[in-house]
Design a protein around this motif. Structure first.
Motif, PDB file in Angstrom:
ATOM      1  N   LEU A 138      23.764  20.550  48.858  1.00 51.04           N
ATOM      2  CA  LEU A 138      22.630  21.255  49.454  1.00 51.04           C
ATOM      3  C   LEU A 138      21.635  20.268  50.049  1.00 51.04           C
ATOM      4  N   GLY A 139      21.393  19.191  49.342  1.00 46.62           N
ATOM      5  CA  GLY A 139      20.482  18.171  49.849  1.00 46.62           C
ATOM      6  C   GLY A 139      21.008  17.521  51.115  1.00 46.62           C
ATOM      7  N   ARG A 140      22.308  17.255  51.135  1.00 50.76           N
ATOM      8  CA  ARG A 140      22.938  16.647  52.314  1.00 50.76           C
ATOM      9  C   ARG A 140      22.794  17.566  53.523  1.00 50.76           C
ATOM     10  N   TRP A 141      23.054  18.863  53.326  1.00 55.41           N
ATOM     11  CA  TRP A 141      22.973  19.813  54.433  1.00 55.41           C
ATOM     12  C   TRP A 141      21.526  20.004  54.889  1.00 55.41           C
ATOM     13  N   GLU A 142      20.599  20.041  53.942  1.00 58.76           N
ATOM     14  CA  GLU A 142      19.195  20.218  54.310  1.00 58.76           C
ATOM     15  C   GLU A 142      18.694  19.039  55.143  1.00 58.76           C
TER      16      GLU A 142
ATOM     17  N   GLU B  98      31.835  25.613  56.493  1.00 58.02           N
ATOM     18  CA  GLU B  98      32.926  26.575  56.437  1.00 58.02           C
ATOM     19  C   GLU B  98      33.304  26.886  54.987  1.00 58.02           C
ATOM     20  N   ILE B  99      33.172  25.886  54.119  1.00 56.05           N
ATOM     21  CA  ILE B  99      33.472  26.111  52.695  1.00 56.05           C
ATOM     22  C   ILE B  99      32.423  27.037  52.091  1.00 56.05           C
ATOM     23  N   ALA B 100      31.163  26.837  52.489  1.00 54.98           N
ATOM     24  CA  ALA B 100      30.095  27.718  52.012  1.00 54.98           C
ATOM     25  C   ALA B 100      30.355  29.159  52.468  1.00 54.98           C
ATOM     26  N   LYS B 101      30.852  29.328  53.697  1.00 52.43           N
ATOM     27  CA  LYS B 101      31.169  30.678  54.189  1.00 52.43           C
ATOM     28  C   LYS B 101      32.317  31.290  53.393  1.00 52.43           C
ATOM     29  N   TRP B 102      33.281  30.467  53.003  1.00 50.14           N
ATOM     30  CA  TRP B 102      34.401  30.946  52.193  1.00 50.14           C
ATOM     31  C   TRP B 102      33.898  31.412  50.829  1.00 50.14           C
ATOM     32  N   LEU B 103      32.957  30.668  50.283  1.00 49.92           N
ATOM     33  CA  LEU B 103      32.333  31.058  49.012  1.00 49.92           C
ATOM     34  C   LEU B 103      31.624  32.399  49.159  1.00 49.92           C
ATOM     35  N   LEU B 104      30.857  32.551  50.235  1.00 53.37           N
ATOM     36  CA  LEU B 104      30.133  33.804  50.459  1.00 53.37           C
ATOM     37  C   LEU B 104      31.093  34.970  50.658  1.00 53.37           C
ATOM     38  N   HIS B 105      32.199  34.707  51.326  1.00 51.94           N
ATOM     39  CA  HIS B 105      33.206  35.751  51.495  1.00 51.94           C
ATOM     40  C   HIS B 105      33.755  36.184  50.139  1.00 51.94           C
ATOM     41  N   GLY B 106      34.003  35.215  49.274  1.00 47.20           N
ATOM     42  CA  GLY B 106      34.520  35.533  47.943  1.00 47.20           C
ATOM     43  C   GLY B 106      33.548  36.343  47.119  1.00 47.20           C
TER      44      GLY B 106
ATOM     45  N   VAL C 168      22.972  30.617  56.338  1.00 44.35           N
ATOM     46  CA  VAL C 168      24.203  30.432  55.570  1.00 44.35           C
ATOM     47  C   VAL C 168      23.941  29.548  54.354  1.00 44.35           C
ATOM     48  N   MET C 169      23.204  28.457  54.556  1.00 42.98           N
ATOM     49  CA  MET C 169      22.884  27.546  53.463  1.00 42.98           C
ATOM     50  C   MET C 169      22.079  28.252  52.374  1.00 42.98           C
ATOM     51  N   ASP C 170      21.088  29.044  52.777  1.00 43.40           N
ATOM     52  CA  ASP C 170      20.240  29.741  51.799  1.00 43.40           C
ATOM     53  C   ASP C 170      21.047  30.754  50.997  1.00 43.40           C
ATOM     54  N   ARG C 171      21.925  31.464  51.677  1.00 43.98           N
ATOM     55  CA  ARG C 171      22.749  32.456  50.967  1.00 43.98           C
ATOM     56  C   ARG C 171      23.710  31.764  50.007  1.00 43.98           C
ATOM     57  N   ALA C 172      24.283  30.645  50.442  1.00 45.38           N
ATOM     58  CA  ALA C 172      25.194  29.902  49.565  1.00 45.38           C
ATOM     59  C   ALA C 172      24.437  29.333  48.374  1.00 45.38           C
ATOM     60  N   SER C 173      23.223  28.850  48.617  1.00 45.21           N
ATOM     61  CA  SER C 173      22.403  28.301  47.538  1.00 45.21           C
ATOM     62  C   SER C 173      22.075  29.368  46.500  1.00 45.21           C
ATOM     63  N   ALA C 174      21.872  30.607  46.959  1.00 40.05           N
ATOM     64  CA  ALA C 174      21.506  31.701  46.056  1.00 40.05           C
ATOM     65  C   ALA C 174      22.614  32.049  45.080  1.00 40.05           C
TER      66      ALA C 174
END
Length: 329
Positions: A170-174, A265-273, A155-161
């Motif tokens: 991203l740094g915090r999550w990594e 969850e916010i990153a998933k919302w971004l990916l959904h968009g 999920v993090m990698d897809r959001a980063s892309a």
């Protein structure tokens, strides 16, 4: 055109043999289902649901598998009610499904107070203390911590892309995914999609839990992250503290992982968009990500780190090992 409650009531009589309907009213179930609340002559109440999309049809099918896996013996371990499948009838290439009604009113985050949060924490712990064997026997997912962690990293990698996530986040999550202490936990039975709306309550106590389509063995933090959205930190803490006390402090890092789930969850919302090519959703997600940066400002230079706790007492160690053995039976 949406089907009327009377039409759905007629379907319910086809789905449940001997059902004698005396009343039918609309039942708020979002846009994913056409639903009605059915009252029978004997006073029992039922809900009939017809999915309106492939996604909701898939969700309903998964929910039925989970409800069948929750046998009478498993349900007897839970301090609340769970819906029971009553029958089904084909309609327009899909199926109408009838369930009995579990008592209680739907919980909302704005309604969640200390008393109700305590009951939610206790109810969630009861789910996580169920034996994992019935989930595996039903052919439902059984995930290891490594598999769970890999899923989050994806999920993090897809959001980063997308190049729309602030580098600080991203740094915090990594750093959180690299903190090995966070991922040393015992997977448990999880509902997998808990939110405030999953709980039914009466007089400050949980009376039921609905929506079991993501039942699996996984990370207990997945069922708890939504509590962090409570109106005050005291309410969230009441839920987490009761959860931990009920389970015997067997997972000391659950709140830290819940924090990561909440942010992702916010990153998933971004990916959904981006998948839906919705500028509105993407803009909303970007705004939320920036708001998250602002809210955790000053905390970005350190990991969503594991708690450094006192050494466990001998009786705590024994209790934890007994609990792990019981869950594996």
């Amino acid at each position: 055109m949406a089907r009327s409650p009377l039409t759905l009531a007629a379907l319910a009589t086809a789905a449940v043999s001997g059902l004698d309907v005396i009343a039918a009213t609309g039942f708020g179930d979002g846009d994913d289902f056409e639903s009605a609340l059915i009252t029978a002559r004997d006073g029992k109440r039922w809900v009939i649901r017809v999915p309106t999309s492939e996604r909701s049809e898939s969700e309903q099918s998964a929910d039925l598998v989970a409800l069948r896996a929750l046998s009478v013996g498993v349900r007897s371990r839970l301090p609340f009610g769970v819906p029971t499948f009553a029958g089904q009838a084909p309609i327009s290439g899909t199926r109408a499904v009838v369930y009995d009604v579990v008592d209680g009113e739907t919980v909302t985050l704005s309604r969640l107070d200390d008393e109700l949060a305590v009951s939610v924490g206790r109810a969630t712990a009861a789910i996580h203390m169920l034996p994992t064997s019935f989930v595996a026997d039903a052919g439902l997912p059984v995930l290891t911590p490594i598999e769970i962690l890999r899923g989050l990293i994806t999920v993090m990698d897809r959001a980063s892309a997308t190049n729309l996530v602030p580098a600080a986040l991203l740094g915090r999550w990594e750093r959180a995914t690299e903190d090995s202490a966070l991922w040393q936990f015992q997977p448990t039975v999880v509902n997998g999609s808990l939110s405030a709306a999953s709980f039914l309550a009466r007089d400050g106590a949980v009376t039921g839990v609905i929506g079991w389509h993501n039942l699996s063995v996984g990370d207990p933090a997945r069922d708890l992250y939504w509590l962090l959205g409570a109106r005050t930190t005291d309410v969230a803490s009441a839920g987490f503290d009761t959860y931990t006390q009920t389970r015997g402090a067997s997972d000391r890092q659950v709140r830290q992982r819940a924090t990561l789930y909440s942010e992702l969850e916010i990153a998933k919302w971004l990916l959904h968009g981006t998948q839906e090519r919705s500028t509105e959703i993407v803009d909303d997600a970007v705004s939320m990500l920036q708001g998250l940066v602002d809210s955790v400002d000053g905390d970005l230079d350190r990991t969503i780190s594991h708690n450094t706790m006192p050494v466990m007492a001998v009786d705590e160690v024994e209790a934890m090992l007994d609990e792990r053995d019981r869950l594996q039976r």
